[in-house]
Motif scaffolding. Structure first.
Motif, PDB file in Angstrom:
ATOM      1  N   ARG A   1     -32.843  22.131 -13.773  1.00 30.04           N
ATOM      2  CA  ARG A   1     -32.993  23.458 -13.198  1.00 30.04           C
ATOM      3  C   ARG A   1     -32.295  24.493 -14.055  1.00 30.04           C
ATOM      4  O   ARG A   1     -32.845  25.546 -14.352  1.00 30.04           O
ATOM      5  CB  ARG A   1     -32.434  23.474 -11.770  1.00 30.04           C
ATOM      6  CG  ARG A   1     -32.512  24.867 -11.121  1.00 30.04           C
ATOM      7  CD  ARG A   1     -32.089  24.822  -9.667  1.00 30.04           C
ATOM      8  NE  ARG A   1     -30.711  24.389  -9.514  1.00 30.04           N
ATOM      9  CZ  ARG A   1     -30.334  23.253  -8.978  1.00 30.04           C
ATOM     10  NH1 ARG A   1     -31.237  22.394  -8.543  1.00 30.04           N
ATOM     11  NH2 ARG A   1     -29.062  22.932  -8.865  1.00 30.04           N
ATOM     12  N   ARG A   2     -31.071  24.196 -14.496  1.00 31.24           N
ATOM     13  CA  ARG A   2     -30.342  25.139 -15.334  1.00 31.24           C
ATOM     14  C   ARG A   2     -31.015  25.319 -16.677  1.00 31.24           C
ATOM     15  O   ARG A   2     -31.052  26.408 -17.221  1.00 31.24           O
ATOM     16  CB  ARG A   2     -28.899  24.655 -15.513  1.00 31.24           C
ATOM     17  CG  ARG A   2     -28.063  24.702 -14.239  1.00 31.24           C
ATOM     18  CD  ARG A   2     -26.592  24.478 -14.548  1.00 31.24           C
ATOM     19  NE  ARG A   2     -26.356  23.154 -15.100  1.00 31.24           N
ATOM     20  CZ  ARG A   2     -26.127  22.077 -14.369  1.00 31.24           C
ATOM     21  NH1 ARG A   2     -26.133  22.164 -13.049  1.00 31.24           N
ATOM     22  NH2 ARG A   2     -25.899  20.910 -14.938  1.00 31.24           N
ATOM     23  N   LEU A   3     -31.600  24.247 -17.219  1.00 32.02           N
ATOM     24  CA  LEU A   3     -32.270  24.337 -18.505  1.00 32.02           C
ATOM     25  C   LEU A   3     -33.471  25.263 -18.432  1.00 32.02           C
ATOM     26  O   LEU A   3     -33.664  26.128 -19.271  1.00 32.02           O
ATOM     27  CB  LEU A   3     -32.721  22.945 -18.948  1.00 32.02           C
ATOM     28  CG  LEU A   3     -33.553  22.869 -20.230  1.00 32.02           C
ATOM     29  CD1 LEU A   3     -32.748  23.397 -21.396  1.00 32.02           C
ATOM     30  CD2 LEU A   3     -34.022  21.458 -20.487  1.00 32.02           C
ATOM     31  N   VAL A   4     -34.288  25.111 -17.374  1.00 34.05           N
ATOM     32  CA  VAL A   4     -35.457  25.956 -17.229  1.00 34.05           C
ATOM     33  C   VAL A   4     -35.051  27.404 -17.043  1.00 34.05           C
ATOM     34  O   VAL A   4     -35.620  28.317 -17.621  1.00 34.05           O
ATOM     35  CB  VAL A   4     -36.326  25.474 -16.047  1.00 34.05           C
ATOM     36  CG1 VAL A   4     -37.460  26.437 -15.776  1.00 34.05           C
ATOM     37  CG2 VAL A   4     -36.875  24.076 -16.339  1.00 34.05           C
TER      38      VAL A   4
ATOM     39  N   LEU B   1     -45.947  26.366 -19.965  1.00 35.24           N
ATOM     40  CA  LEU B   1     -45.165  25.816 -21.079  1.00 35.24           C
ATOM     41  C   LEU B   1     -44.045  24.909 -20.573  1.00 35.24           C
ATOM     42  O   LEU B   1     -43.793  23.847 -21.141  1.00 35.24           O
ATOM     43  CB  LEU B   1     -44.591  26.956 -21.925  1.00 35.24           C
ATOM     44  CG  LEU B   1     -45.596  27.684 -22.816  1.00 35.24           C
ATOM     45  CD1 LEU B   1     -44.983  28.965 -23.383  1.00 35.24           C
ATOM     46  CD2 LEU B   1     -46.069  26.785 -23.945  1.00 35.24           C
ATOM     47  N   CYS B   2     -43.359  25.339 -19.521  1.00 31.65           N
ATOM     48  CA  CYS B   2     -42.270  24.520 -18.982  1.00 31.65           C
ATOM     49  C   CYS B   2     -42.803  23.220 -18.389  1.00 31.65           C
ATOM     50  O   CYS B   2     -42.231  22.153 -18.593  1.00 31.65           O
ATOM     51  CB  CYS B   2     -41.494  25.309 -17.925  1.00 31.65           C
ATOM     52  SG  CYS B   2     -40.495  26.652 -18.579  1.00 31.65           S
ATOM     53  N   LYS B   3     -43.891  23.327 -17.655  1.00 26.03           N
ATOM     54  CA  LYS B   3     -44.439  22.148 -16.991  1.00 26.03           C
ATOM     55  C   LYS B   3     -44.951  21.120 -17.999  1.00 26.03           C
ATOM     56  O   LYS B   3     -44.834  19.904 -17.798  1.00 26.03           O
ATOM     57  CB  LYS B   3     -45.569  22.564 -16.052  1.00 26.03           C
ATOM     58  CG  LYS B   3     -46.216  21.394 -15.319  1.00 26.03           C
ATOM     59  CD  LYS B   3     -47.364  21.871 -14.445  1.00 26.03           C
ATOM     60  CE  LYS B   3     -48.047  20.684 -13.761  1.00 26.03           C
ATOM     61  NZ  LYS B   3     -49.207  21.120 -12.938  1.00 26.03           N
ATOM     62  N   ASN B   4     -45.520  21.601 -19.112  1.00 21.47           N
ATOM     63  CA  ASN B   4     -46.148  20.711 -20.078  1.00 21.47           C
ATOM     64  C   ASN B   4     -45.267  20.407 -21.286  1.00 21.47           C
ATOM     65  O   ASN B   4     -45.715  19.724 -22.205  1.00 21.47           O
ATOM     66  CB  ASN B   4     -47.473  21.320 -20.559  1.00 21.47           C
ATOM     67  CG  ASN B   4     -48.534  21.310 -19.485  1.00 21.47           C
ATOM     68  OD1 ASN B   4     -49.199  20.316 -19.262  1.00 21.47           O
ATOM     69  ND2 ASN B   4     -48.662  22.442 -18.796  1.00 21.47           N
TER      70      ASN B   4
ATOM     71  N   GLY C   1     -38.209  30.406  -8.576  1.00 17.83           N
ATOM     72  CA  GLY C   1     -39.170  29.432  -8.101  1.00 17.83           C
ATOM     73  C   GLY C   1     -39.321  28.247  -9.034  1.00 17.83           C
ATOM     74  O   GLY C   1     -39.266  27.106  -8.612  1.00 17.83           O
ATOM     75  N   VAL C   2     -39.498  28.500 -10.332  1.00 13.89           N
ATOM     76  CA  VAL C   2     -39.690  27.407 -11.277  1.00 13.89           C
ATOM     77  C   VAL C   2     -38.430  26.580 -11.387  1.00 13.89           C
ATOM     78  O   VAL C   2     -38.460  25.361 -11.429  1.00 13.89           O
ATOM     79  CB  VAL C   2     -40.098  27.955 -12.653  1.00 13.89           C
ATOM     80  CG1 VAL C   2     -40.146  26.821 -13.669  1.00 13.89           C
ATOM     81  CG2 VAL C   2     -41.463  28.622 -12.564  1.00 13.89           C
ATOM     82  N   GLY C   3     -37.293  27.254 -11.440  1.00 15.06           N
ATOM     83  CA  GLY C   3     -36.043  26.522 -11.540  1.00 15.06           C
ATOM     84  C   GLY C   3     -35.843  25.601 -10.351  1.00 15.06           C
ATOM     85  O   GLY C   3     -35.419  24.467 -10.502  1.00 15.06           O
ATOM     86  N   TRP C   4     -36.182  26.095  -9.165  1.00 14.45           N
ATOM     87  CA  TRP C   4     -36.026  25.267  -7.964  1.00 14.45           C
ATOM     88  C   TRP C   4     -36.996  24.099  -7.986  1.00 14.45           C
ATOM     89  O   TRP C   4     -36.647  22.976  -7.691  1.00 14.45           O
ATOM     90  CB  TRP C   4     -36.263  26.118  -6.725  1.00 14.45           C
ATOM     91  CG  TRP C   4     -36.420  25.286  -5.486  1.00 14.45           C
ATOM     92  CD1 TRP C   4     -35.439  24.673  -4.765  1.00 14.45           C
ATOM     93  CD2 TRP C   4     -37.651  24.946  -4.843  1.00 14.45           C
ATOM     94  NE1 TRP C   4     -35.975  23.990  -3.716  1.00 14.45           N
ATOM     95  CE2 TRP C   4     -37.324  24.137  -3.739  1.00 14.45           C
ATOM     96  CE3 TRP C   4     -38.980  25.258  -5.101  1.00 14.45           C
ATOM     97  CZ2 TRP C   4     -38.304  23.636  -2.885  1.00 14.45           C
ATOM     98  CZ3 TRP C   4     -39.955  24.764  -4.257  1.00 14.45           C
ATOM     99  CH2 TRP C   4     -39.613  23.956  -3.162  1.00 14.45           C
TER     100      TRP C   4
ATOM    101  N   CYS D   1     -42.829  25.164 -26.858  1.00 13.82           N
ATOM    102  CA  CYS D   1     -41.782  25.672 -25.963  1.00 13.82           C
ATOM    103  C   CYS D   1     -41.907  27.177 -25.731  1.00 13.82           C
ATOM    104  O   CYS D   1     -42.479  27.899 -26.548  1.00 13.82           O
ATOM    105  CB  CYS D   1     -40.403  25.406 -26.563  1.00 13.82           C
ATOM    106  SG  CYS D   1     -40.122  23.716 -27.109  1.00 13.82           S
ATOM    107  N   PRO D   2     -41.310  27.671 -24.638  1.00 14.44           N
ATOM    108  CA  PRO D   2     -41.105  29.115 -24.498  1.00 14.44           C
ATOM    109  C   PRO D   2     -40.194  29.604 -25.612  1.00 14.44           C
ATOM    110  O   PRO D   2     -39.439  28.829 -26.201  1.00 14.44           O
ATOM    111  CB  PRO D   2     -40.442  29.258 -23.125  1.00 14.44           C
ATOM    112  CG  PRO D   2     -40.730  27.986 -22.418  1.00 14.44           C
ATOM    113  CD  PRO D   2     -40.822  26.929 -23.471  1.00 14.44           C
ATOM    114  N   SER D   3     -40.250  30.893 -25.905  1.00 14.45           N
ATOM    115  CA  SER D   3     -39.473  31.436 -27.008  1.00 14.45           C
ATOM    116  C   SER D   3     -37.987  31.251 -26.781  1.00 14.45           C
ATOM    117  O   SER D   3     -37.473  31.450 -25.673  1.00 14.45           O
ATOM    118  CB  SER D   3     -39.769  32.928 -27.187  1.00 14.45           C
ATOM    119  OG  SER D   3     -41.122  33.110 -27.558  1.00 14.45           O
TER     120      SER D   3
END
Length: 217
Positions: free
Chosen positions: A46-49, A76-79, A32-35, A212-214
């Motif tokens: 998308r690939r990075l997330v 974290l990804c959104k911000n 979902g987040v990647g899309w 960032c995420p870990s």
């Protein structure tokens, strides 16, 4: 819970997607987040997330932390952004110091204490064309009273040959730093090795501090 299918959420507005993602674990959010990120920023984003989800899964923290929930990962990804103002030093000198208030940037005290997301710093530097240079950087994680909790202050880097004008990167990741982090103090700069008067010195650019995420250890 099964994987979120893109077909099921393709027509949903972003606020609805956020409510869905905060209630599922990170491994279920990757689709979902990647899309969603890809819809706004293209396939590369998308690939990075998606890669960050996988990286967060395989990391091995040195101290126990609560598992990253889907909501925290999505936040974290959104911000994720560069918290440094004027990162390429437009209109500035080769020296820079900045105090980043994490709460004002949207990272609450509870979030920083419980999640302890990675704090990633990066900086690029190069010698001046007419002489060698000395580069220095010091980044500190501070408490509410601006007491040092963690710091990254490596030895100065000397570039002795003035012809060596290649750009070099300095990076560091703060991880498992404990509770109480409220500020990040970023300082860098340098000087020429001949100590000439005037503006000669180290060249710096593209400075960044990101939450960032870990990432993999």
């Amino acid at each position: 819970m099964g994987h979120i299918c893109i077909r099921d959420v393709a027509c949903a507005p972003p606020p609805v997607l956020e409510k869905v993602f905060v209630n599922v674990p990170p491994e279920e959010v990757v689709c979902g987040v990647g899309w969603c990120a890809g819809r706004e920023g293209g396939g590369r984003q998308r690939r990075l997330v998606a890669g960050e989800v996988q990286a967060g899964q395989v990391s091995a923290p040195r101290h126990p932390r609560p598992p990253l929930t889907g909501g925290s990962f999505y936040f974290l990804c959104k911000n994720r952004r560069n918290l440094i103002k004027n990162p390429i030093a437009i209109g500035g000198t080769c020296k820079k110091s900045q105090l980043i208030d994490l709460v004002k940037e949207g990272y609450s005290q509870l979030f920083m204490d419980e999640i302890q997301p990675d704090i990633v710093i990066s900086d690029w530097y190069s010698a001046h064309r007419n002489c060698g240079s000395k580069y220095e950087i010091c980044v500190e994680l501070l408490s509410q009273n601006e007491e040092v909790i963690r710091k990254f202050c490596p030895e100065p880097v000397y570039i002795d040959h003035p012809i060596d004008r290649n750009w070099r990167q300095m990076t560091h990741v703060f991880r498992d730093y404990g509770r109480g982090v409220r500020f990040v103090r970023f300082c860098h700069g340098g000087q020429d090795t001949k100590f000439w008067a005037g503006w000669y010195g180290i060249r710096v650019t593209n400075s960044s501090v990101e939450i960032c995420p870990s990432a993999p250890v």
